[in-house]
Design an enzyme around this catalytic site. Structure first.
Site, PDB file in Angstrom:
ATOM      1  N   ARG A  61       0.779  -1.166  -0.181  1.00  0.00           N
ATOM      2  CA  ARG A  61       0.189  -0.036   0.020  1.00  0.00           C
ATOM      3  C   ARG A  61       0.904   1.214   0.035  1.00  0.00           C
ATOM      4  O   ARG A  61       1.164   1.643   0.906  1.00  0.00           O
ATOM      5  CB  ARG A  61      -0.742  -0.078   1.249  1.00  0.00           C
ATOM      6  CG  ARG A  61      -1.896   1.086   1.123  1.00  0.00           C
ATOM      7  CD  ARG A  61      -2.464   1.328   2.673  1.00  0.00           C
ATOM      8  NE  ARG A  61      -3.278   0.527   3.037  1.00  0.00           N
ATOM      9  CZ  ARG A  61      -3.434   0.397   4.433  1.00  0.00           C
ATOM     10  NH1 ARG A  61      -3.024   1.473   5.393  1.00  0.00           N
ATOM     11  NH2 ARG A  61      -3.873  -0.740   4.981  1.00  0.00           N
ATOM     12  N   LYS A  76      10.939 -14.426   9.695  1.00  0.00           N
ATOM     13  CA  LYS A  76      10.610 -14.385  10.930  1.00  0.00           C
ATOM     14  C   LYS A  76       9.489 -13.173  11.363  1.00  0.00           C
ATOM     15  O   LYS A  76       9.690 -12.226  10.708  1.00  0.00           O
ATOM     16  CB  LYS A  76      11.528 -14.429  11.876  1.00  0.00           C
ATOM     17  CG  LYS A  76      12.512 -13.148  11.978  1.00  0.00           C
ATOM     18  CD  LYS A  76      13.595 -13.153  12.958  1.00  0.00           C
ATOM     19  CE  LYS A  76      14.028 -11.738  13.094  1.00  0.00           C
ATOM     20  NZ  LYS A  76      14.920 -11.435  14.031  1.00  0.00           N
ATOM     21  N   HIS A  84      18.664 -15.223   8.428  1.00  0.00           N
ATOM     22  CA  HIS A  84      19.963 -14.663   7.687  1.00  0.00           C
ATOM     23  C   HIS A  84      21.220 -15.127   8.253  1.00  0.00           C
ATOM     24  O   HIS A  84      22.296 -15.079   7.683  1.00  0.00           O
ATOM     25  CB  HIS A  84      19.806 -12.993   7.544  1.00  0.00           C
ATOM     26  CG  HIS A  84      19.992 -12.490   8.832  1.00  0.00           C
ATOM     27  ND1 HIS A  84      19.478 -12.100   9.964  1.00  0.00           N
ATOM     28  CD2 HIS A  84      21.577 -11.884   8.979  1.00  0.00           C
ATOM     29  CE1 HIS A  84      19.945 -11.504  10.824  1.00  0.00           C
ATOM     30  NE2 HIS A  84      21.424 -11.333  10.374  1.00  0.00           N
ATOM     31  N   LYS A 118      25.494 -16.657   6.678  1.00  0.00           N
ATOM     32  CA  LYS A 118      26.742 -15.934   6.781  1.00  0.00           C
ATOM     33  C   LYS A 118      27.739 -17.165   6.698  1.00  0.00           C
ATOM     34  O   LYS A 118      27.735 -18.065   7.124  1.00  0.00           O
ATOM     35  CB  LYS A 118      26.735 -15.522   8.357  1.00  0.00           C
ATOM     36  CG  LYS A 118      25.828 -14.093   8.760  1.00  0.00           C
ATOM     37  CD  LYS A 118      26.146 -13.937  10.140  1.00  0.00           C
ATOM     38  CE  LYS A 118      24.828 -12.992  10.609  1.00  0.00           C
ATOM     39  NZ  LYS A 118      25.625 -11.581  10.635  1.00  0.00           N
ATOM     40  N   GLU A 123      25.173  -7.138  20.972  1.00  0.00           N
ATOM     41  CA  GLU A 123      25.124  -5.825  20.165  1.00  0.00           C
ATOM     42  C   GLU A 123      25.490  -4.652  20.999  1.00  0.00           C
ATOM     43  O   GLU A 123      24.933  -4.705  22.097  1.00  0.00           O
ATOM     44  CB  GLU A 123      23.995  -5.986  19.282  1.00  0.00           C
ATOM     45  CG  GLU A 123      23.548  -7.127  18.294  1.00  0.00           C
ATOM     46  CD  GLU A 123      22.382  -6.713  17.621  1.00  0.00           C
ATOM     47  OE1 GLU A 123      22.349  -6.405  16.566  1.00  0.00           O
ATOM     48  OE2 GLU A 123      21.325  -7.318  18.243  1.00  0.00           O
ATOM     49  N   ASP A 177      13.784 -12.812  19.552  1.00  0.00           N
ATOM     50  CA  ASP A 177      14.556 -12.026  18.240  1.00  0.00           C
ATOM     51  C   ASP A 177      15.760 -12.946  17.926  1.00  0.00           C
ATOM     52  O   ASP A 177      16.069 -12.938  16.854  1.00  0.00           O
ATOM     53  CB  ASP A 177      14.333 -10.732  19.018  1.00  0.00           C
ATOM     54  CG  ASP A 177      15.206  -9.807  17.777  1.00  0.00           C
ATOM     55  OD1 ASP A 177      14.743  -9.873  16.468  1.00  0.00           O
ATOM     56  OD2 ASP A 177      16.394  -9.205  17.864  1.00  0.00           O
ATOM     57  N   HIS A 192      18.213 -17.749  15.615  1.00  0.00           N
ATOM     58  CA  HIS A 192      19.672 -17.610  15.004  1.00  0.00           C
ATOM     59  C   HIS A 192      20.533 -18.422  16.038  1.00  0.00           C
ATOM     60  O   HIS A 192      21.280 -19.382  15.559  1.00  0.00           O
ATOM     61  CB  HIS A 192      20.115 -16.089  15.328  1.00  0.00           C
ATOM     62  CG  HIS A 192      19.447 -15.157  14.481  1.00  0.00           C
ATOM     63  ND1 HIS A 192      18.615 -15.362  13.196  1.00  0.00           N
ATOM     64  CD2 HIS A 192      19.068 -13.607  14.639  1.00  0.00           C
ATOM     65  CE1 HIS A 192      18.236 -14.264  12.823  1.00  0.00           C
ATOM     66  NE2 HIS A 192      18.609 -13.244  13.557  1.00  0.00           N
ATOM     67  N   LYS A 201      21.206  -6.556  23.695  1.00  0.00           N
ATOM     68  CA  LYS A 201      21.262  -5.402  22.960  1.00  0.00           C
ATOM     69  C   LYS A 201      22.083  -4.365  23.771  1.00  0.00           C
ATOM     70  O   LYS A 201      21.881  -4.321  25.092  1.00  0.00           O
ATOM     71  CB  LYS A 201      19.998  -4.731  22.761  1.00  0.00           C
ATOM     72  CG  LYS A 201      19.206  -5.520  21.987  1.00  0.00           C
ATOM     73  CD  LYS A 201      19.304  -5.046  20.498  1.00  0.00           C
ATOM     74  CE  LYS A 201      18.289  -5.901  19.324  1.00  0.00           C
ATOM     75  NZ  LYS A 201      18.728  -6.031  18.165  1.00  0.00           N
TER      76      LYS A 201
HETATM   77  C1  BG6 Z   1      17.890  -9.853  13.446  1.00  0.00           C
HETATM   78  C2  BG6 Z   1      17.368  -9.192  14.862  1.00  0.00           C
HETATM   79  O1  BG6 Z   1      17.301 -10.954  13.077  1.00  0.00           O
HETATM   80  O2  BG6 Z   1      19.218  -9.904  13.843  1.00  0.00           O
HETATM   81  C3  BG6 Z   1      17.769  -7.815  15.277  1.00  0.00           C
HETATM   82  O3  BG6 Z   1      16.017  -8.839  14.486  1.00  0.00           O
HETATM   83  C4  BG6 Z   1      19.614  -8.113  15.265  1.00  0.00           C
HETATM   84  O4  BG6 Z   1      17.481  -7.499  16.385  1.00  0.00           O
HETATM   85  C5  BG6 Z   1      20.010  -8.650  13.991  1.00  0.00           C
HETATM   86  O5  BG6 Z   1      20.327  -6.663  15.326  1.00  0.00           O
HETATM   87  C6  BG6 Z   1      21.435  -9.063  13.949  1.00  0.00           C
HETATM   88  O6  BG6 Z   1      21.971  -9.503  12.899  1.00  0.00           O
HETATM   89  P1  BG6 Z   1      23.484  -9.358  12.502  1.00  0.00           P
HETATM   90  O7  BG6 Z   1      23.405 -10.014  11.219  1.00  0.00           O
HETATM   91  O8  BG6 Z   1      23.896  -7.693  12.470  1.00  0.00           O
HETATM   92  O9  BG6 Z   1      24.175 -10.280  13.632  1.00  0.00           O
END
Ligand code: BG6
Length: 458
Positions: A66, A176, A206, A210, A244, A263, A268, A368
């Protein structure tokens, strides 16, 4: 004129790339193409593929959302997105122009049946001008609550081909969150299989794109020296860290509904646990690899609820500073409830109770706004059983796999200079070849090609 599907774009910037796989051209429809994911990850990754000559000449990408873009204004917005987020910046006009000619946009509402009729017509028209022959990939980049209506509309408008029939392929890519608990995850899978067969569904994590993660598999299964030690007899524990230094950065609304366990850990980190713990697959293909991962997940112990505080902790970042820069507390982030108890840090100890791993803790931790950004898997080996030198116990050996930047290190004890047998710790450390493609690009390329080995099964 219909272009040959395997014809490659002549690409003046292409340098010594050893990947020659070029998938059959299809139309990739992005539902939710006006959103953040499309701008930050999908289009920049597709651009990287085009830049490296890995997209077929007549690959076609249609944004559906949209928003009042036209084909042209969508191309302009996507160029800006690539300027900001692509690893390869579209400085070469020839490459950008050729990529932009693959992009189209159709404004539409996810709930409007009429808009799917228009979408269907647009796709048929593109098939005839671009030679995509009915091949479709639907990317669900819209908020998850729209998934049921999008899939139902695709089904009702006969836009999905059954893979059992000899028809052009249809695939679906799902982002996700895959639900927020067991019941909602099952519900999502139930809805998916009302429209698609499981083999048509590609769930994206994702982290699996890697290169360090793929290196882990090659390290384990391509070298004879690790396998004899890869078990409870020699490994004391394994640590997984995704730390992070950034906070939730404008994603407070999303994070409130998720928290760091959903998350990062559920997806992951559990995927990384699977890759460290799984048995050698018979072949590196989707069914064999996924079967081995499922066995690991089945062997994970349930948390003993009465002793939860012994095996898991959670926390939330407060106001502070990182590298001298002030960072607001989670509770003052935008769209966060000031009384929120959502966790931004979690650490837990899990066990894979099987013959290979019984009793070996797998420690997962993530957060985080931490002091240092660090992504790594560290295998801690058991100490030597007896030390023939009259010294303090040496540090245990560790194998460290670091992501971003990709490095691998082996911590060993040596006889340092000076005092004989005064053990000194060194880490044999090597940088791994930098990742040729961004993680999303790697995964998208596999999916364009129908390869599910790095996607997740229901
Ligand atoms: C994402 C999360 O799937 O992965 C984010 O939703 C996170 O919160 C990110 O920051 C981290 O990915 P990467 O590739 O930066 O380690």
């Amino acid at each position: 004129m219909t272009l040959s599907e395997t014809e490659l774009e002549p690409n003046p910037l292409r340098e010594g790339l050893d990947q020659e796989r070029v998938p059959d051209a299809s139309i990739l429809v992005i539902f939710g193409a006006s959103g953040d994911l499309t701008q930050r990850k999908l289009i920049p990754s597709l651009y990287s593929l085009a830049h490296d000559g890995l997209l077929p000449a007549n690959q076609t990408i249609v944004g559906f959302a949209r928003a009042d873009y036209t084909d042209d204004s969508f191309r302009t917005a996507m160029r800006e997105a690539c300027d900001k987020h692509a690893r390869r910046r579209p400085t070469e006009d020839a490459v950008w122009e050729s990529f932009a000619s693959k992009l189209f946009f159709l404004p539409g509402e996810f709930e409007s049946a009429d808009d799917y009729v228009r979408l269907r017509e647009k796709l048929a028209e593109l098939d005839s001008t671009r030679g995509t022959e009915g091949r479709r990939i639907y990317y669900m980049a819209a908020p998850p609550q729209f998934f049921p209506v999008i899939t139902a509309q695709l089904r009702e408008n006969e836009m999905v081909n059954d893979p059992e029939l000899e028809l052009p392929f249809t695939r679906a890519i799902i982002e996700k969150p895959f639900g927020r608990d067991l019941a909602s995850a099952r519900e999502l899978n139930r809805i998916a299989v009302m429209t698609f067969r499981e083999e048509q569904v590609f769930r994206i994590d994702h982290y699996l794109g890697k290169e360090t993660v793929q290196n882990l598999l090659v390290l384990r299964f391509g070298n004879g020296i690790f396998e004899p030690f890869w078990n409870r007899q020699y490994i004391d524990h394994v640590q997984f860290t995704v730390a992070e230094s950034i906070g939730v950065e404008g994603r407070g609304g999303y994070f409130e509904g998720s928290g760091i366990v959903r998350d990062i850990i559920q997806n992951h980190l559990l995927q990384l646990v699977c890759l460290v713990a799984m048995e050698p697959p018979v072949a590196f293909e989707a069914t064999s690899v996924r079967d081995e991962k499922v066995k690991v997940l089945k062997a994970l112990t349930h948390f003993p609820l009465a002793e939860l505080d012994q095996v898991a902790v959670r926390g939330q970042y407060a106001e502070g500073s990182i590298a001298g820069n002030p960072v607001p507390g989670y509770l003052s982030e935008k769209k966060v409830d000031p009384a929120s108890r959502v966790e931004t840090f979690a650490a837990m100890k899990v066990f894979v109770e099987n013959w290979r791993w019984a009793g070996v803790p797998f420690v997962l931790r993530t957060g985080k706004a931490l002091a240092e950004a660090r992504n790594e898997i560290v295998i801690h080996f058991r100490p030597v059983p007896h030390l023939p030198f009259e010294r303090e116990s040496p540090a245990a050996n560790v194998l460290r796999l670091r992501l971003n930047p990709d490095r691998m290190g082996l911590g060993v004890n040596i006889n340092g200079p000076g005092d004989p047998f005064d053990l000194e710790r060194v880490e044999l450390d090597t940088e791994l070849t930098p990742q040729a493609l961004p993680a999303y690009a790697r995964l998208l390329l596999d999916i364009l090609d129908g390869n599910a080995v790095l996607s997740i099964r229901g």
